[in-house]
Write a protein that holds these residues in place. Structure first.
Motif, short mmCIF file in Angstrom:
data_model
loop_
_atom_site.label_atom_id
_atom_site.label_comp_id
_atom_site.label_asym_id
_atom_site.label_seq_id
_atom_site.Cartn_x
_atom_site.Cartn_y
_atom_site.Cartn_z
N LEU A 181 -53.95 16.60 20.85
CA LEU A 181 -53.56 15.20 20.98
C LEU A 181 -53.54 14.79 22.44
O LEU A 181 -52.97 15.51 23.28
CB LEU A 181 -52.18 14.96 20.35
CG LEU A 181 -52.06 15.20 18.84
CD1 LEU A 181 -50.61 15.07 18.40
CD2 LEU A 181 -52.94 14.24 18.06
N SER A 182 -54.11 13.64 22.73
CA SER A 182 -54.08 13.13 24.10
C SER A 182 -52.66 12.69 24.45
O SER A 182 -51.79 12.55 23.57
CB SER A 182 -55.03 11.95 24.23
OG SER A 182 -54.54 10.84 23.49
N ALA A 183 -52.42 12.47 25.73
CA ALA A 183 -51.11 12.00 26.17
C ALA A 183 -50.76 10.68 25.49
O ALA A 183 -49.61 10.45 25.09
CB ALA A 183 -51.09 11.86 27.69
N ALA A 184 -51.76 9.81 25.35
CA ALA A 184 -51.52 8.53 24.68
C ALA A 184 -51.16 8.72 23.22
O ALA A 184 -50.27 8.03 22.68
CB ALA A 184 -52.75 7.64 24.81
N GLU A 185 -51.83 9.67 22.54
CA GLU A 185 -51.52 9.95 21.14
C GLU A 185 -50.13 10.55 20.99
O GLU A 185 -49.40 10.24 20.05
CB GLU A 185 -52.57 10.89 20.55
CG GLU A 185 -53.92 10.24 20.32
CD GLU A 185 -54.98 11.22 19.87
OE1 GLU A 185 -55.82 10.85 19.02
OE2 GLU A 185 -54.99 12.38 20.39
N GLN A 186 -49.74 11.40 21.92
CA GLN A 186 -48.40 11.98 21.87
C GLN A 186 -47.35 10.90 22.06
O GLN A 186 -46.32 10.90 21.35
CB GLN A 186 -48.27 13.07 22.94
CG GLN A 186 -49.13 14.29 22.67
CD GLN A 186 -48.98 15.35 23.75
OE1 GLN A 186 -47.87 15.79 24.04
NE2 GLN A 186 -50.10 15.76 24.35
N ASP A 187 -47.57 9.99 22.97
CA ASP A 187 -46.61 8.89 23.15
C ASP A 187 -46.56 8.01 21.92
O ASP A 187 -45.49 7.53 21.53
CB ASP A 187 -47.00 8.06 24.38
CG ASP A 187 -46.71 8.79 25.70
OD1 ASP A 187 -45.91 9.74 25.67
OD2 ASP A 187 -47.29 8.40 26.73
N ALA A 188 -47.71 7.81 21.29
CA ALA A 188 -47.75 7.00 20.07
C ALA A 188 -46.97 7.70 18.95
O ALA A 188 -46.30 7.04 18.15
CB ALA A 188 -49.19 6.75 19.65
N LEU A 189 -47.06 9.02 18.88
CA LEU A 189 -46.31 9.76 17.88
C LEU A 189 -44.81 9.64 18.13
O LEU A 189 -44.02 9.52 17.19
CB LEU A 189 -46.74 11.23 17.85
CG LEU A 189 -46.03 12.13 16.84
CD1 LEU A 189 -46.16 11.58 15.42
CD2 LEU A 189 -46.58 13.55 16.92
N ARG A 190 -44.41 9.67 19.38
CA ARG A 190 -42.99 9.48 19.70
C ARG A 190 -42.52 8.10 19.24
O ARG A 190 -41.42 7.97 18.68
CB ARG A 190 -42.77 9.66 21.21
CG ARG A 190 -42.94 11.09 21.71
CD ARG A 190 -42.59 11.19 23.19
NE ARG A 190 -42.65 12.58 23.65
CZ ARG A 190 -43.70 13.13 24.24
NH1 ARG A 190 -44.82 12.41 24.41
NH2 ARG A 190 -43.66 14.39 24.62
N ARG A 191 -43.33 7.09 19.48
CA ARG A 191 -42.95 5.74 19.03
C ARG A 191 -42.90 5.67 17.51
O ARG A 191 -42.01 5.04 16.92
CB ARG A 191 -43.94 4.71 19.57
CG ARG A 191 -43.87 4.50 21.08
CD ARG A 191 -44.65 3.27 21.51
NE ARG A 191 -46.08 3.38 21.20
CZ ARG A 191 -46.97 3.91 22.04
NH1 ARG A 191 -46.58 4.39 23.22
NH2 ARG A 191 -48.25 3.96 21.71
N HIS A 192 -43.86 6.33 16.86
CA HIS A 192 -43.89 6.36 15.40
C HIS A 192 -42.61 7.00 14.85
O HIS A 192 -42.02 6.49 13.88
CB HIS A 192 -45.12 7.14 14.94
CG HIS A 192 -45.23 7.28 13.45
ND1 HIS A 192 -45.56 6.25 12.62
CD2 HIS A 192 -45.03 8.38 12.64
CE1 HIS A 192 -45.57 6.68 11.36
NE2 HIS A 192 -45.26 7.97 11.36
N ALA A 193 -42.17 8.09 15.45
CA ALA A 193 -40.95 8.76 15.00
C ALA A 193 -39.73 7.86 15.17
O ALA A 193 -38.85 7.80 14.30
CB ALA A 193 -40.76 10.07 15.75
#
Length: 323
Positions: A181-193
């Motif tokens: 996962l890219s850094a942007a995808e990881q941040d998006a996952l944090r927002r999703h959680a």
């Protein structure tokens, strides 16, 4: 107990002595073979001279032998589980934690589903849903995780459905997500959680038995009298006290891999047998399952479920972007 030549390599000498002395005294084992499945523990089929079959379970990682043996006793007559013949939870007699259960006939639901038509898939799903409803009738004094044969969830004050954003962040920081996962995808996952977490407040305080790995690869089924029945629910190593919606989310995690008729039959069977699905059950169950998806990111990148979790996370994040 005697093990015929050619079968002994699966069973070391301390376990062999324990089987002979404590678990299956007087029986001659004519055949032993490794069983499929069991990602964290090893299961070995034992066939005696009388034709009786047993399963020897060796605990290779986290030792949940005492919990699984106790749950088998607690669930007898409520949920189809294998009878435990003997167990050595601390490994003091067998050299490592081990358990022997009676072999239960049936085929894994995961192997049955690809060959079923819609009618059979729906009927099997209905039977599976009814079993999950039965699991949810078993309750405990409080939410939490099991740590011994007393099946007292703990530590006191634990809420399995709490702190989802913190859990996801910890998995991202300490796991292998950076491999996929890219850094942007990881941040998006944090927002999703963070966005998913409020839905879980509805199940805070739930204290029903959760299998926590309730899916087709851990269920045995067979046709009986023209109907499908679940003959055994396997592998209770991750069980805890919480909400059945964790198990709903687990079963429907990779919904695209399930026949639609099975998925529909599953939820219908669950409700028909007394299970409760709140209005927003899909939202809650997907939020609950995010704990497991995030945990998969801590596995090695070559692990089967690492790649599947990454693909599903991307799918869910793409849905966020569309809404």
């Amino acid at each position: 107990m005697t093990i015929h030549p050619g079968n002994g390599e699966l069973i070391d000498e301390p376990i062999r002595r324990w089987l002979s002395r404590d678990a299956l005294p007087g029986l001659e084992i004519q055949h032993a073979e490794a069983l499929a499945g069991g990602y964290r523990n090893a299961n070995i089929l034992l066939v005696s001279c009388t034709g009786d079959r047993y399963v020897l379970r060796r605990y290779l990682g986290h030792n949940t032998c005492a919990v699984e043996a106790a749950l088998a006793g607690r669930l007898a007559g409520i949920v189809p589980v294998a009878d435990v013949i003997a167990a050595d939870p601390d490994g003091s007699a067998a050299g490592r934690p081990v358990m022997v259960s009676r072999y239960v006939p049936g085929d894994l639901v995961s192997t049955l589903l690809p060959g079923l038509g819609p009618g059979d898939a729906e009927a099997l799903g209905h039977a599976v849903g009814a079993v999950l409803a039965a699991i949810g009738t078993v309750t405990f004094p409080r939410p939490g995780f099991f740590d011994g044969a007393d099946l007292l969830p703990g530590p006191e004050g634990t809420e399995p459905a709490a702190d989802l954003p913190a859990f996801v962040d910890r998995c991202l920081r300490t796991g292998n997500a950076h491999h996929a996962l890219s850094a942007a995808e990881q941040d998006a996952l944090r927002r999703h959680a963070a966005e998913a977490a409020p839905a879980l407040r509805a199940v805070h305080g739930a204290r029903r038995l959760v299998h926590s790995d309730f899916n087709p690869k851990n269920l045995l089924a067979a046709r009986h009298g023209g109907s499908w029945i679940v003959t055994a629910v396997l592998d209770w190593e991750f069980a805890f006290s919480g909400s059945p919606l964790f198990d709903i989310g687990n079963m429907l995690r990779f919904r695209s891999e399930l026949p639609p008729a099975f998925a529909g039959g599953f939820t219908a069977g669950y409700v028909g047998a007394g299970g409760h699905l709140p209005r927003n059950w899909r939202e809650i169950s997907q939020a609950a399952d995010l704990y497991a998806l995030a945990d998969f990111l801590t596995r090695p990148p070559e692990h089967l479920f690492f790649g599947k979790a990454v693909a599903l996370i991307r799918h869910r994040l793409a849905g966020d972007q569309q809404t």
